[in-house]
Design an enzyme around this catalytic site. Structure first.
Site, PDB file in Angstrom:
ATOM      1  N   GLY A 231      84.019   4.034 -20.225  1.00 48.40           N
ATOM      2  CA  GLY A 231      83.691   4.409 -21.601  1.00 48.40           C
ATOM      3  C   GLY A 231      83.259   3.195 -22.398  1.00 48.40           C
ATOM      4  O   GLY A 231      82.781   2.197 -21.848  1.00 48.40           O
ATOM      5  N   SER A 232      83.465   3.258 -23.696  1.00 47.05           N
ATOM      6  CA  SER A 232      83.011   2.190 -24.579  1.00 47.05           C
ATOM      7  C   SER A 232      83.915   0.971 -24.484  1.00 47.05           C
ATOM      8  O   SER A 232      85.096   1.077 -24.123  1.00 47.05           O
ATOM      9  CB  SER A 232      82.982   2.685 -26.027  1.00 47.05           C
ATOM     10  OG  SER A 232      84.303   2.832 -26.527  1.00 47.05           O
ATOM     11  N   VAL A 235      87.081   1.307 -26.899  1.00 47.52           N
ATOM     12  CA  VAL A 235      88.233   2.021 -26.341  1.00 47.52           C
ATOM     13  C   VAL A 235      88.787   1.253 -25.147  1.00 47.52           C
ATOM     14  O   VAL A 235      90.006   1.180 -24.951  1.00 47.52           O
ATOM     15  CB  VAL A 235      87.830   3.450 -25.946  1.00 47.52           C
ATOM     16  CG1 VAL A 235      89.014   4.188 -25.324  1.00 47.52           C
ATOM     17  CG2 VAL A 235      87.332   4.214 -27.167  1.00 47.52           C
ATOM     18  N   GLY A 236      87.903   0.661 -24.343  1.00 46.26           N
ATOM     19  CA  GLY A 236      88.362  -0.100 -23.184  1.00 46.26           C
ATOM     20  C   GLY A 236      89.273  -1.244 -23.555  1.00 46.26           C
ATOM     21  O   GLY A 236      90.232  -1.559 -22.837  1.00 46.26           O
ATOM     22  N   GLU A 253      85.110   0.099 -16.608  1.00 46.78           N
ATOM     23  CA  GLU A 253      83.650   0.165 -16.549  1.00 46.78           C
ATOM     24  C   GLU A 253      83.174   0.523 -17.956  1.00 46.78           C
ATOM     25  O   GLU A 253      83.276   1.675 -18.377  1.00 46.78           O
ATOM     26  CB  GLU A 253      83.207   1.214 -15.533  1.00 46.78           C
ATOM     27  CG  GLU A 253      83.713   0.968 -14.119  1.00 46.78           C
ATOM     28  CD  GLU A 253      83.088  -0.253 -13.461  1.00 46.78           C
ATOM     29  OE1 GLU A 253      82.031  -0.714 -13.945  1.00 46.78           O
ATOM     30  OE2 GLU A 253      83.656  -0.746 -12.471  1.00 46.78           O
ATOM     31  N   CYS A 287      75.296   3.735 -19.283  1.00 49.96           N
ATOM     32  CA  CYS A 287      75.746   2.374 -19.578  1.00 49.96           C
ATOM     33  C   CYS A 287      74.795   1.317 -19.035  1.00 49.96           C
ATOM     34  O   CYS A 287      74.690   0.221 -19.593  1.00 49.96           O
ATOM     35  CB  CYS A 287      77.151   2.147 -19.030  1.00 49.96           C
ATOM     36  SG  CYS A 287      77.299   2.404 -17.238  1.00 49.96           S
TER      37      CYS A 287
END
Length: 485
Positions: A231-232, A235-236, A253, A287
């Protein structure tokens, strides 16, 4: 629709269940707004139930013959072949993916299942020498236990399977939390594939829920030893901080800001083809997509003219129609954000050789040139069909521009000289870089991941074995040790 009604549930310990939360996640078709399903969210208690079921089932699975695990993965592959038509239709309906995107996602997922079947037999132990007389050192590679997988919306069947399949092949159990925009393709569908393949109950679980309901319970739960998140980077960063404080391993990732670089000696027509694909595949919601297209100044005008003509000809519309190139973005928020981004760029002085309209969730492609080098748009991830073109002056200037980003996921360079391209690629700070190809690449056997804010760890091939196993040292003293006391 029957596919969605069948799979739009929680899947815990081998049973399809209705969540007990106080609200529903509504699954919409992003093209026509059709309601596909309503799923009552799972609570923290149900997350606990899923993890406990995984923990109970994993012990026996870890000691099962790797050939037995391989057989399950091979049967899972056959299930996806039997369900191929329904899977493609589900990807189109739930994600707004074009038919070619859906067929590509299914085909690559099947390749990852083939690789996972191989991985079941891949872990090797070692016997190492010791400095102590009479001692033997054995190094075992063991499953980590239970893996929590948080999936994305853009390629949910593929990307989630990239963690789930090798984790299972290596003797682990998994709990999946799919993205709210892909609860069936990224959750229920994967559960069905493995259930139909005969995987024992409890080894795959799916909880459809949200942080608003469960907080950080999915990450903080004591059972999972690895959290795999796609994800982003925003958030990561939270996932990493939360998991790291509990000594959990993370595979992250995250976002990208990839560049496709066109050197002056490149085949311009081929570079245009690669750039169009790299920017606009799945509406640019990838991505690895080429957020920036950098062109050597001597060929910039020619490239921009040809690229703009190709982009203007791309059909935007119903993803079910075979000649549609650009389907809907995932939701109205994304569409509105992209419209605001283009307005911001034009206010900064950019030009638009191609400017698309926004019609509901359909965002027609836009090409922007003339952005100032310090524009914030050039350093962020543009998750949609907007191409940013920039000129540069020679290889050194191009390397500087490519590296001037907080991200380092993928990229590509086009040149008539293969070794010049390789030299260029080696200077770029990214996890992946491609010579004379698209920025959007994935291969089941090759380590996949990013540098800088684009993530931690790697997936695919031997990297997945590292991600989902741990090493244990067992020493054996055949003689007698001499102790100091």
């Amino acid at each position: 629709m029957s596919f969605f009604h069948e799979l739009a549930h929680q899947y815990i310990d081998g049973e399809w269940r209705t969540g007990t939360g106080s609200w529903d996640i509504i699954d919409f078709n992003p093209y026509n707004g059709e309601k596909l399903a309503a799923i009552t969210v799972a609570t923290a208690a149900e997350v606990d139930r899923a993890y406990r079921a995984a923990e109970r089932a994993q012990g026996e699975w870890a000691t099962a013959s790797p050939y037995r695990r391989r057989d399950v993965l091979e049967r899972a592959l056959r299930v996806t072949e039997e369900l191929a038509g329904e899977i493609v239709e589900a990807i189109i309906d739930e994600l707004g993916g074009t038919r070619s995107k859906a067929e590509y996602e299914l085909a690559l997922t099947q390749e990852f299942l083939r690789e996972a079947a191989r991985q079941a037999l891949s872990p090797e132990g070692r016997i190492l020498p010791s400095a102590v007389d009479g001692k033997e050192n054995r190094l075992y590679r063991l499953p980590v236990g239970v893996v929590g997988v948080i999936g994305p919306f853009n390629f949910p069947f593929l990307v989630t399977m990239k963690s789930v399949a090798p984790a299972l092949a290596l003797g682990n159990a998994v709990v999946i939390k799919p993205n709210q925009n892909a609860p069936v393709v990224g959750g229920g569908l994967i559960a069905k594939v493995f259930a139909d393949a005969g995987l024992p109950a409890g080894l795959v679980n799916v909880v459809v829920t949200d942080i608003a309901e469960i907080g950080d319970a999915f990450i903080e739960h004591p059972v999972p030893k690895v959290i795999s998140f796609t994800g982003s980077d925003r958030v990561g960063r939270h996932v990493a901080a939360t998991a790291g404080g509990l000594f959990k391993r993370t595979i992250l990732e995250l976002s990208g800001n990839s560049a496709l670089v066109v050197l002056a000696d490149a085949d311009i027509d081929y570079a245009v083809d690669a750039a169009v694909h790299s920017r606009f595949v799945y509406q640019g919601q990838v991505c690895m997509a080429a957020n920036r297209i950098l062109v050597d100044r001597p060929v910039a005008a020619e490239f921009t003219e040809r690229f703009s003509a190709r982009v203007a000809a791309l059909k935007t519309g119903d993803p079910r129609e075979p000649d549609t190139c650009i389907g809907p973005v995932i939701n109205t928020f994304r569409a509105d954000s992209l419209a605001a981004l283009v307005d911001q760029a034009l206010a900064e002085g950019a030009h638009a050789p191609v400017r698309g309209r926004v019609r509901g969730n359909l965002v027609e492609p836009t090409v922007l040139t003339g952005l100032p080098e310090d524009s914030p748009l050039l350093s962020q991830e543009v998750f949609g069909p907007v191409a940013l073109l920039m000129p540069f002056d020679g290889d050194d200037d191009a390397v500087r521009l490519v590296n001037d980003s907080p991200y380092g996921l993928s990229g590509a360079v086009h040149t008539a000289s293969t070794e010049r391209g390789v030299r260029f690629a080696r200077r770029v700070r990214s996890g992946m870089f491609h010579v004379n190809d698209s920025t959007v690449q994935d291969d089941p056997g090759i380590a996949f991941g990013g540098e800088k804010n684009s993530g931690l760890g790697r997936l695919n091939g031997d990297a997945a074995i590292e991600a989902f196993t741990t090493q244990k040292w067992i020493s054996v003293q055949y003689g007698r040790s001499v102790f100091p006391f």
